[in-house]
Design a protein around this motif. Structure first.
Motif, PDB file in Angstrom:
ATOM      1  N   GLU A  69       0.787  -1.231   0.000  1.00 42.92           N
ATOM      2  CA  GLU A  69       0.000   0.000   0.000  1.00 42.92           C
ATOM      3  C   GLU A  69       0.820   1.283   0.000  1.00 42.92           C
ATOM      4  OE1 GLU A  69      -2.343   0.608   3.502  1.00 42.92           O
ATOM      5  OE2 GLU A  69      -0.911  -0.389   4.816  1.00 42.92           O
ATOM      6  N   TYR A  70       2.116   1.201   0.313  1.00 41.62           N
ATOM      7  CA  TYR A  70       2.939   2.406   0.352  1.00 41.62           C
ATOM      8  C   TYR A  70       3.802   2.501  -0.909  1.00 41.62           C
ATOM      9  CZ  TYR A  70       1.710   2.762   5.283  1.00 41.62           C
ATOM     10  OH  TYR A  70       1.021   2.873   6.456  1.00 41.62           O
ATOM     11  N   VAL A  71       3.915   3.704  -1.467  1.00 41.40           N
ATOM     12  CA  VAL A  71       4.895   3.978  -2.514  1.00 41.40           C
ATOM     13  C   VAL A  71       5.764   5.116  -1.997  1.00 41.40           C
ATOM     14  CG1 VAL A  71       3.677   3.076  -4.523  1.00 41.40           C
ATOM     15  CG2 VAL A  71       3.156   5.369  -3.722  1.00 41.40           C
ATOM     16  N   VAL A  72       7.079   4.863  -1.950  1.00 42.88           N
ATOM     17  CA  VAL A  72       7.996   5.764  -1.254  1.00 42.88           C
ATOM     18  C   VAL A  72       9.078   6.245  -2.209  1.00 42.88           C
ATOM     19  CG1 VAL A  72       9.574   5.988   0.702  1.00 42.88           C
ATOM     20  CG2 VAL A  72       7.593   4.443   0.866  1.00 42.88           C
TER      21      VAL A  72
ATOM     22  N   LYS B 260      -2.417  12.340  -6.274  1.00 48.03           N
ATOM     23  CA  LYS B 260      -2.527  11.309  -7.310  1.00 48.03           C
ATOM     24  C   LYS B 260      -2.330   9.916  -6.719  1.00 48.03           C
ATOM     25  CE  LYS B 260      -1.166  14.300 -11.157  1.00 48.03           C
ATOM     26  NZ  LYS B 260      -0.164  14.587 -12.207  1.00 48.03           N
ATOM     27  N   VAL B 261      -1.376   9.798  -5.810  1.00 49.47           N
ATOM     28  CA  VAL B 261      -1.136   8.506  -5.165  1.00 49.47           C
ATOM     29  C   VAL B 261      -2.355   8.081  -4.357  1.00 49.47           C
ATOM     30  CG1 VAL B 261       0.216   7.348  -3.374  1.00 49.47           C
ATOM     31  CG2 VAL B 261       1.376   8.696  -5.134  1.00 49.47           C
ATOM     32  N   HIS B 262      -2.922   9.010  -3.607  1.00 48.39           N
ATOM     33  CA  HIS B 262      -4.122   8.695  -2.827  1.00 48.39           C
ATOM     34  C   HIS B 262      -5.284   8.316  -3.733  1.00 48.39           C
ATOM     35  CE1 HIS B 262      -2.363  11.407   0.570  1.00 48.39           C
ATOM     36  NE2 HIS B 262      -1.863  10.180   0.597  1.00 48.39           N
ATOM     37  N   GLY B 263      -5.345   8.957  -4.896  1.00 48.75           N
ATOM     38  CA  GLY B 263      -6.398   8.624  -5.853  1.00 48.75           C
ATOM     39  C   GLY B 263      -6.274   7.223  -6.416  1.00 48.75           C
TER      40      GLY B 263
ATOM     41  N   LEU C  54      -3.491   4.252  -2.785  1.00 50.39           N
ATOM     42  CA  LEU C  54      -2.220   3.968  -2.130  1.00 50.39           C
ATOM     43  C   LEU C  54      -1.881   5.067  -1.130  1.00 50.39           C
ATOM     44  CD1 LEU C  54      -0.162   2.928  -5.293  1.00 50.39           C
ATOM     45  CD2 LEU C  54      -1.186   1.392  -3.610  1.00 50.39           C
ATOM     46  N   LYS C  55      -0.783   4.853  -0.391  1.00 48.91           N
ATOM     47  CA  LYS C  55      -0.273   5.845   0.544  1.00 48.91           C
ATOM     48  C   LYS C  55       1.107   6.302   0.093  1.00 48.91           C
ATOM     49  CE  LYS C  55      -2.927   3.959   4.402  1.00 48.91           C
ATOM     50  NZ  LYS C  55      -2.897   3.317   5.741  1.00 48.91           N
ATOM     51  N   PHE C  56       1.400   7.571   0.361  1.00 53.61           N
ATOM     52  CA  PHE C  56       2.599   8.209  -0.188  1.00 53.61           C
ATOM     53  C   PHE C  56       3.663   8.393   0.887  1.00 53.61           C
ATOM     54  CE2 PHE C  56       4.789  12.329  -1.196  1.00 53.61           C
ATOM     55  CZ  PHE C  56       5.576  11.831  -2.219  1.00 53.61           C
TER      56      PHE C  56
ATOM     57  N   ASP D 110       2.221  10.057   4.084  1.00 53.65           N
ATOM     58  CA  ASP D 110       1.722   9.006   4.976  1.00 53.65           C
ATOM     59  C   ASP D 110       2.833   8.181   5.609  1.00 53.65           C
ATOM     60  OD1 ASP D 110      -1.176   9.320   4.128  1.00 53.65           O
ATOM     61  OD2 ASP D 110      -0.264   8.761   2.214  1.00 53.65           O
ATOM     62  N   PHE D 111       4.061   8.352   5.114  1.00 55.43           N
ATOM     63  CA  PHE D 111       5.172   7.485   5.521  1.00 55.43           C
ATOM     64  C   PHE D 111       6.451   8.307   5.439  1.00 55.43           C
ATOM     65  CE2 PHE D 111       8.684   4.660   4.713  1.00 55.43           C
ATOM     66  CZ  PHE D 111       8.378   3.408   5.246  1.00 55.43           C
ATOM     67  N   VAL D 112       7.247   8.304   6.502  1.00 52.91           N
ATOM     68  CA  VAL D 112       8.535   8.996   6.486  1.00 52.91           C
ATOM     69  C   VAL D 112       9.630   8.014   6.882  1.00 52.91           C
ATOM     70  CG1 VAL D 112       9.972  10.753   7.575  1.00 52.91           C
ATOM     71  CG2 VAL D 112       7.631  11.304   6.933  1.00 52.91           C
ATOM     72  N   LYS D 113      10.615   7.891   6.014  1.00 47.54           N
ATOM     73  CA  LYS D 113      11.814   7.106   6.302  1.00 47.54           C
ATOM     74  C   LYS D 113      12.910   8.088   6.703  1.00 47.54           C
ATOM     75  CE  LYS D 113      15.240   4.165   3.930  1.00 47.54           C
ATOM     76  NZ  LYS D 113      15.572   3.523   2.633  1.00 47.54           N
TER      77      LYS D 113
END
Length: 670
Positions: free
Chosen positions: A95-98, A149-152, A155-157, A238-241
């Protein structure tokens, strides 16, 4: 008459939403004017429910750009990959694209992974996407449009960020933003700037021109970090590395404050730490409740040495009960790094994807199986536009994904035997096998220098030793190696030799600190973190380099016998290394499934085929409370699709070079 239902605070509103809905449904049908009240109440409670959903309840899955693009990916390339993740992998839990690091670096001549002066920053010293690679970011939009666009796509960004503040912002001395006022941060009657908060002596060890820590003891330092993460939330991240803050680059102050900020934002953000060089379970216990996933090795690339290097550390974290431990707003997961399958680039490259994965299919199966049995996050790194059928089948294998999400009691299982099989050029006899028991209690040999949390009792073993030298003394570890063939490990210590300018600048940082040298005559000092990114198979920590003012080379001998590094705040520790240790031999892992099934995985790390066996009654050592003495189990093997029928006494199979076997057992206990 209007009746208002008030729930007790201790009750969980999520469990009572249905009661509220049924209570109001009749009123809505009869009194239309109440529908707005109903919607308001339900919306409020649903928001509370969303806030109470456990974050990272299972190991996160997704796609990361690093293995295929390094730092060069563009908006077009990223969205192409995201669309394919949505189409092909989303239904399998990815679900995540990073977008990984340096999305703010201009892709021009002279720019590379540790270049200086090529980054895009705003007036507050915060990183902004390179507008040439990320055109939708123009006009100060940042990643807002990409996130939409990712949320559309369902997915989560996610994004990658480095520690603290950039050297470029420090040199420009940009003002610090106060997000509560929208203006420059003011305290003690003045505005604060980058040079007030940046800690140049704590520059990222493997990215000297890149980033440095900020002083979180200062209000301005905390304000800067808050402005960063508020901006990420505003963009829809939605995600921080967060990189160069963990392992040998440990920065607990930044991790702690960022975690606090994330709990106060208006959107949930998954928090991931990197890298994992030198990580120990004791170190992870300092952060697991602050984050959702954290690396426990160096970078994993597509070599068998990198894959094999994950077995020992995975075993250690499982044994320490760190898998699925308490985390930020939910759970946390030891992270074995990305899956470098498919179409890739090279570490530190300025090129995008241009080559195939170097691992063969058996090696890829072993990696995916270990990652699943150890319940690591699954982040695919290959170019989705070149995703082949074999890689897709491996990533979406239903048994592995079931294990990764829902299994429990995951652990290494040492009770196996191994028959090594060597090829022989004899007709109809391609190999012969020699039996031996797997010895997990090997003789302990040499001592090895490592890093761990200063709270770890195993770090308390250093003491000063006077020698016949006017300028030097020694710092020695408390014990000899158990093999008895080595004297106690000692390093020479001296005060840092700084120029007068360096001393005046950094005097407060270096009072009471020492340099550590291997010999009396050397001018090379021990540093805690290497000056380059390490892969999983490379030496875990510590290296000697020319002595300087870098706090990476500064140490402090504490009264409790710990030797603390000034860069990471971690302590040196000497650990016994098994005389025959290394990523070789055979290994096994076991786990239980949510329907009562048992998973058993055999791994062959050697360069020869092996026949691996286990006694069924030995499973009682892994799963006490079950009677395996009279057990009968229906057994199938995942990769060969072979049905082993009913197994009662011994489970045995041949395992290919660097390959694995994965069994699913459905047992009856009598």
């Amino acid at each position: 008459m209007i009746t208002i239902v008030i729930f007790e605070k201790r009750k969980n509103p999520c469990r009572q939403v249905s009661i509220l809905i049924f209570f109001y449904i009749d009123l809505i049908m009869r009194v239309v004017s109440l529908s707005s009240l109903f919607l308001t109440l339900v919306s409020t409670l649903l928001l509370q429910c969303l806030g109470e959903i456990e974050q990272a309840s299972s190991p996160p899955r997704g796609w990361n750009s690093y293995d295929s693009f390094c730092w060069t990916i563009s908006e077009e390339e990223f969205l192409q990959n995201a669309e394919l993740v949505a189409q092909r992998l989303r239904t399998h839990g990815f679900e995540y694209v990073v977008v990984d690091y340096l999305w703010y670096r201009r892709k021009v001549k002279g720019a590379y992974v540790d270049s200086l002066g090529f980054d895009v920053i705003d007036e507050w010293g915060r990183m902004m996407p390179d507008p040439d690679r990320w055109p939708s970011s123009r006009g100060g939009k940042g990643f807002t449009e990409v996130a939409k666009k990712v949320h559309g796509m369902g997915l989560k960004f996610g994004i990658h960020v480095m520690r603290g503040i950039s050297t470029q912002a420090f040199n420009a001395n940009t003002p610090v933003l106060d997000v509560t006022t929208g203006k420059a941060y003011e305290e003690s009657g003045r505005q604060w700037r980058a040079k007030d908060i940046g800690m140049k002596e704590r520059t990222c060890a493997w990215m000297k021109n890149g980033f440095m820590s900020v002083n979180t003891k200062l209000g301005a330092g905390r304000a800067f970090l808050r402005s960063l993460y508020q901006q990420y939330a505003d963009w829809g991240v939605d995600f921080v590395k967060n990189d160069c803050v963990f392992g040998a680059d440990f920065d607990l102050d930044e991790i702690s404050y960022v975690s606090k900020v994330l709990t106060e934002l208006n959107r949930p953000i998954l928090y991931s730490l990197s890298p994992g060089t030198s990580v120990t379970p004791a170190m992870a216990r300092d952060v697991n409740n602050l984050v959702n996933m954290y690396r426990i090795t160096g970078d994993d690339w597509d070599t068998w040495g990198d894959v094999a290097a994950h077995f020992d550390i995975s075993r250690d974290f499982s044994a320490a009960n760190m898998i699925g431990a308490k985390g930020l707003r939910g759970k946390s997961w030891p992270d074995l790094d990305m899956l470098p399958f498919g179409w890739l680039t090279d570490q530190g490259s300025n090129e995008g994807p241009h080559r195939k994965c170097n691992l063969n299919l058996d090696e890829q199966r072993s990696q995916m199986t270990l990652w699943s049995m150890a319940k690591s996050p699954l982040m695919f790194g290959g170019d989705m536009r070149q995703l082949d059928d074999a890689t897709f089948s491996l990533l979406t294998n239903p048994t592995l994904l079931e294990i990764n999400s829902f299994s429990s009691n995951n652990k290494e299982f040492p009770y196996i035997t191994n028959k090594k099989c060597r090829f022989r050029r004899v007709r109809n006899r391609p190999f012969t096998c020699k039996s031996r028991y797997l010895e997990r209690n090997s003789v302990m040999g040499a001592l090895a220098l490592g890093l761990t949390s200063c709270k770890d009792v195993e770090a308390r073993g250093w003491s000063p030793k006077a020698i016949d030298d006017d300028d030097l003394d020694q710092v020695c570890w408390k014990e000899k190696s158990r093999s008895g063939d080595q004297e106690p490990f000692c390093l020479y210590k001296r005060k840092p030799l700084l120029s007068s300018e360096e001393y005046l600048t950094y005097k407060n940082h270096y009072d009471g600190k020492i340099h550590l040298l291997a010999t009396k005559t050397t001018e090379s000092c021990l540093g805690a973190s290497r000056n380059q990114k390490l892969t999983s198979k490379e030496s875990k920590s510590g290296s000697f380099s020319p002595c300087g003012w870098d706090v990476n080379q500064m140490w402090e001998l504490k009264h409790n016998g710990t030797l603390m590094n000034s860069y990471s705040g971690l302590c040196a520790s000497m650990r016994q290394v098994k005389a025959n240790s290394g990523p070789n031999g055979v290994r096994a892992w076991v786990a239980t499934g949510r329907r009562g099934e048992i998973y058993v995985a055999f791994f062959n790390l050697d360069d020869n085929k092996a026949v691996v066996s286990m006694r069924m009654d030995d499973l009682a050592k892994a799963f006490p409370g079950k009677n395996f003495s009279t057990v009968s189990c229906k057994c199938r093997e995942e990769w060969s699709k072979k049905d082993f029928g009913v197994v009662r006494d011994t489970l045995s199979t041949q395992v290919e070079i660097h390959g694995c076997a994965l069994f699913v057992l459905n047992c009856t206990y009598t």
